[in-house]
Design a protein around this motif. Structure first.
Motif, PDB file in Angstrom:
ATOM      1  N   TYR A   1       3.534  -6.408  -5.096  1.00 44.97           N
ATOM      2  CA  TYR A   1       3.372  -7.942  -5.027  1.00 44.97           C
ATOM      3  C   TYR A   1       2.882  -8.101  -3.610  1.00 44.97           C
ATOM      4  O   TYR A   1       1.845  -8.868  -3.548  1.00 44.97           O
ATOM      5  N   PHE A   2       3.146  -7.536  -2.611  1.00 47.23           N
ATOM      6  CA  PHE A   2       2.518  -7.739  -1.401  1.00 47.23           C
ATOM      7  C   PHE A   2       1.136  -7.280  -1.055  1.00 47.23           C
ATOM      8  O   PHE A   2       0.503  -7.687  -0.449  1.00 47.23           O
ATOM      9  N   GLU A   3       1.024  -6.050  -1.763  1.00 45.84           N
ATOM     10  CA  GLU A   3      -0.275  -5.337  -1.626  1.00 45.84           C
ATOM     11  C   GLU A   3      -1.311  -6.335  -2.103  1.00 45.84           C
ATOM     12  O   GLU A   3      -2.523  -6.533  -1.954  1.00 45.84           O
ATOM     13  N   GLU A   4      -0.984  -6.916  -3.219  1.00 45.27           N
ATOM     14  CA  GLU A   4      -1.865  -7.858  -4.044  1.00 45.27           C
ATOM     15  C   GLU A   4      -2.223  -9.100  -3.193  1.00 45.27           C
ATOM     16  O   GLU A   4      -3.091  -9.756  -3.123  1.00 45.27           O
ATOM     17  N   ARG A   5      -1.033  -9.699  -2.649  1.00 53.70           N
ATOM     18  CA  ARG A   5      -1.077 -11.047  -1.932  1.00 53.70           C
ATOM     19  C   ARG A   5      -1.693 -10.728  -0.388  1.00 53.70           C
ATOM     20  O   ARG A   5      -2.447 -11.720  -0.143  1.00 53.70           O
ATOM     21  N   PHE A   6      -1.237  -9.547   0.089  1.00 49.77           N
ATOM     22  CA  PHE A   6      -1.998  -9.347   1.589  1.00 49.77           C
ATOM     23  C   PHE A   6      -2.757  -7.973   1.261  1.00 49.77           C
ATOM     24  O   PHE A   6      -1.955  -6.806   1.682  1.00 49.77           O
ATOM     25  N   PRO A   7      -3.850  -7.958   0.964  1.00 53.41           N
ATOM     26  CA  PRO A   7      -4.481  -6.482   0.737  1.00 53.41           C
ATOM     27  C   PRO A   7      -4.913  -5.606   2.025  1.00 53.41           C
ATOM     28  O   PRO A   7      -5.108  -4.416   1.676  1.00 53.41           O
ATOM     29  N   GLU A   8      -4.890  -6.463   3.119  1.00 45.95           N
ATOM     30  CA  GLU A   8      -4.922  -5.451   4.238  1.00 45.95           C
ATOM     31  C   GLU A   8      -3.889  -5.633   5.246  1.00 45.95           C
ATOM     32  O   GLU A   8      -3.159  -6.624   5.475  1.00 45.95           O
ATOM     33  N   PRO A   9      -3.560  -4.577   5.927  1.00 45.30           N
ATOM     34  CA  PRO A   9      -4.365  -3.055   6.029  1.00 45.30           C
ATOM     35  C   PRO A   9      -3.760  -2.590   4.314  1.00 45.30           C
ATOM     36  O   PRO A   9      -2.732  -2.754   4.086  1.00 45.30           O
ATOM     37  N   ASN A  10      -4.700  -1.756   3.678  1.00 45.82           N
ATOM     38  CA  ASN A  10      -4.507  -1.264   2.585  1.00 45.82           C
ATOM     39  C   ASN A  10      -3.596  -0.168   2.497  1.00 45.82           C
ATOM     40  O   ASN A  10      -3.693   0.739   3.465  1.00 45.82           O
ATOM     41  N   LEU A  11      -2.652  -0.227   1.709  1.00 45.27           N
ATOM     42  CA  LEU A  11      -1.697   0.846   1.752  1.00 45.27           C
ATOM     43  C   LEU A  11      -1.453   1.764   0.187  1.00 45.27           C
ATOM     44  O   LEU A  11      -0.726   2.621   0.369  1.00 45.27           O
ATOM     45  N   MET A  12      -2.183   1.383  -0.654  1.00 37.82           N
ATOM     46  CA  MET A  12      -2.187   1.733  -1.970  1.00 37.82           C
ATOM     47  C   MET A  12      -3.357   2.387  -2.515  1.00 37.82           C
ATOM     48  O   MET A  12      -3.493   2.573  -3.484  1.00 37.82           O
ATOM     49  N   GLY A  13      -4.312   2.456  -1.459  1.00 34.84           N
ATOM     50  CA  GLY A  13      -5.763   3.128  -2.155  1.00 34.84           C
ATOM     51  C   GLY A  13      -6.827   2.018  -2.371  1.00 34.84           C
ATOM     52  O   GLY A  13      -6.441   1.070  -2.686  1.00 34.84           O
ATOM     53  N   ARG A  14      -7.753   2.572  -2.299  1.00 36.21           N
ATOM     54  CA  ARG A  14      -9.263   1.656  -2.534  1.00 36.21           C
ATOM     55  C   ARG A  14      -9.864   2.134  -3.671  1.00 36.21           C
ATOM     56  O   ARG A  14     -10.243   1.231  -4.711  1.00 36.21           O
ATOM     57  N   THR A  15     -10.046   3.542  -3.708  1.00 44.26           N
ATOM     58  CA  THR A  15     -11.135   3.952  -4.759  1.00 44.26           C
ATOM     59  C   THR A  15     -10.124   4.346  -5.925  1.00 44.26           C
ATOM     60  O   THR A  15      -8.808   4.374  -5.795  1.00 44.26           O
ATOM     61  N   ALA A  16     -10.618   4.641  -7.286  1.00 47.45           N
ATOM     62  CA  ALA A  16      -9.743   5.269  -8.321  1.00 47.45           C
ATOM     63  C   ALA A  16      -9.152   6.397  -7.950  1.00 47.45           C
ATOM     64  O   ALA A  16      -7.955   6.592  -8.191  1.00 47.45           O
ATOM     65  N   VAL A  17      -9.796   7.425  -7.198  1.00 44.47           N
ATOM     66  CA  VAL A  17      -9.159   8.667  -7.044  1.00 44.47           C
ATOM     67  C   VAL A  17      -8.103   8.482  -5.828  1.00 44.47           C
ATOM     68  O   VAL A  17      -6.992   9.211  -6.043  1.00 44.47           O
ATOM     69  N   GLU A  18      -8.406   7.401  -5.045  1.00 51.64           N
ATOM     70  CA  GLU A  18      -7.306   7.425  -3.847  1.00 51.64           C
ATOM     71  C   GLU A  18      -6.069   6.764  -4.447  1.00 51.64           C
ATOM     72  O   GLU A  18      -4.839   7.265  -3.825  1.00 51.64           O
ATOM     73  N   LYS A  19      -6.191   5.936  -5.168  1.00 54.76           N
ATOM     74  CA  LYS A  19      -5.225   5.221  -5.710  1.00 54.76           C
ATOM     75  C   LYS A  19      -4.194   6.206  -6.633  1.00 54.76           C
ATOM     76  O   LYS A  19      -3.065   6.338  -6.541  1.00 54.76           O
ATOM     77  N   GLY A  20      -4.761   6.816  -7.255  1.00 52.41           N
ATOM     78  CA  GLY A  20      -4.284   7.844  -8.132  1.00 52.41           C
ATOM     79  C   GLY A  20      -3.549   8.928  -7.366  1.00 52.41           C
ATOM     80  O   GLY A  20      -2.257   9.455  -7.625  1.00 52.41           O
ATOM     81  N   THR A  21      -4.195   9.252  -6.349  1.00 50.32           N
ATOM     82  CA  THR A  21      -3.529  10.616  -5.547  1.00 50.32           C
ATOM     83  C   THR A  21      -2.424   9.812  -4.774  1.00 50.32           C
ATOM     84  O   THR A  21      -1.266  10.497  -4.437  1.00 50.32           O
ATOM     85  N   ILE A  22      -2.554   8.739  -4.102  1.00 47.55           N
ATOM     86  CA  ILE A  22      -1.296   7.863  -3.470  1.00 47.55           C
ATOM     87  C   ILE A  22      -0.267   7.790  -4.351  1.00 47.55           C
ATOM     88  O   ILE A  22       0.952   8.246  -3.895  1.00 47.55           O
ATOM     89  N   GLU A  23      -0.547   7.375  -5.474  1.00 49.46           N
ATOM     90  CA  GLU A  23       0.637   7.244  -6.408  1.00 49.46           C
ATOM     91  C   GLU A  23       1.226   8.467  -6.860  1.00 49.46           C
ATOM     92  O   GLU A  23       2.506   8.408  -7.109  1.00 49.46           O
ATOM     93  N   MET A  24       0.466   9.471  -6.866  1.00 48.41           N
ATOM     94  CA  MET A  24       0.951  10.640  -7.532  1.00 48.41           C
ATOM     95  C   MET A  24       2.057  11.478  -6.427  1.00 48.41           C
ATOM     96  O   MET A  24       3.269  11.675  -6.730  1.00 48.41           O
ATOM     97  N   TRP A  25       1.622  11.149  -5.218  1.00 42.73           N
ATOM     98  CA  TRP A  25       2.493  11.835  -4.238  1.00 42.73           C
ATOM     99  C   TRP A  25       3.612  10.902  -3.781  1.00 42.73           C
ATOM    100  O   TRP A  25       4.704  11.376  -3.439  1.00 42.73           O
ATOM    101  N   GLU A  26       3.359   9.445  -4.035  1.00 38.98           N
ATOM    102  CA  GLU A  26       4.578   8.660  -3.691  1.00 38.98           C
ATOM    103  C   GLU A  26       5.588   8.883  -4.853  1.00 38.98           C
ATOM    104  O   GLU A  26       6.725   8.767  -4.424  1.00 38.98           O
ATOM    105  N   ARG A  27       5.234   8.932  -6.138  1.00 40.16           N
ATOM    106  CA  ARG A  27       6.030   9.374  -7.216  1.00 40.16           C
ATOM    107  C   ARG A  27       6.866  10.721  -6.873  1.00 40.16           C
ATOM    108  O   ARG A  27       7.938  10.476  -7.543  1.00 40.16           O
TER     109      ARG A  27
END
Length: 212
Positions: free
Chosen positions: A72-98
């Motif tokens: 919710y906060f990432e969508e409302r306040f996109p910067e600084p980005n903490l969940m990834g920008r590209t598809a690969v980065e988003k997937g990698t971040i979510e993988m290691w977060e999980r």
């Protein structure tokens, strides 16, 4: 906006640290833990899912689960980005977060819930039904955390941050999960120097201190 909170809980800390990394003021915080480490009865009336954290927006909408609130906060306040920008980065971040959540945080929760005297008949969160402790889950949880330490050590030996070349929500969840493990008696093993290096580095961030 209000964050329903238990200050000790790693899931609540994940949200607090995420918000602070966004350079936002924390929402109004309402502590919902009473005596015996139990949720206050009035909180159940507010949030029948009976877990923390829960965010109540200015519009009165309620969002539970730490990563849902962070999204919710990432969508409302996109910067600084903490969940990834590209598809690969988003997937990698979510993988290691999980992985940090499933293996380190939940493994520690198995130890904590099945050994702490205040959690007798409270073996699972999110319900008021009596769920007995299972002593065998203590050792299973310890093994789960030990294996996670080996896994994250191999990852951090190759790069500075958990999910790549920059700090992300994966580092936040990993720190909160690892500090929970340390508090429950499962410190970083001496054979994990890269993990210790990373832990010192993340704990030096102002948001790590402010979120405790």
């Amino acid at each position: 906006m209000k964050l329903y909170n238990w200050q000790f809980a790693p899931n609540c800390r994940r949200v607090r640290m995420f918000v602070l990394e966004k350079k936002l003021d924390l929402p109004a915080i309402e502590e919902v833990i009473g005596s015996g480490l139990r949720l206050k009865p009035e909180y159940f009336e507010t949030w029948p899912h009976a877990m923390v954290p829960m965010l109540e927006t200015d519009e009165g909408q309620q969002i539970g689960e730490a990563m849902a609130i962070c999204r919710y906060f990432e969508e409302r306040f996109p910067e600084p980005n903490l969940m990834g920008r590209t598809a690969v980065e988003k997937g990698t971040i979510e993988m290691w977060e999980r992985r940090a959540y499933d293996e380190c945080l939940i493994g520690t929760a198995e130890v904590f819930r099945n050994s702490h005297p205040d959690f007798v008949d409270r073996g699972l969160p999110g319900t008021t039904a009596k769920v007995p402790q299972i002593p065998a889950l203590i050792e299973r949880g310890k093994g789960r955390v030990a294996r996670y330490y080996q896994k994250i050590e191999a990852q951090l030996a190759e790069q500075e941050w958990v999910a790549g070349s920059r700090f992300s929500v994966a580092d936040i969840t990993t720190l909160c999960a690892m500090d929970f493990a340390i508090a429950v008696g499962m410190p970083i093993p001496p054979e994990c120097p890269s993990t210790a290096r990373w832990h010192d580095q993340v704990n030096a961030r102002p948001t790590a201190k402010l979120s405790v």
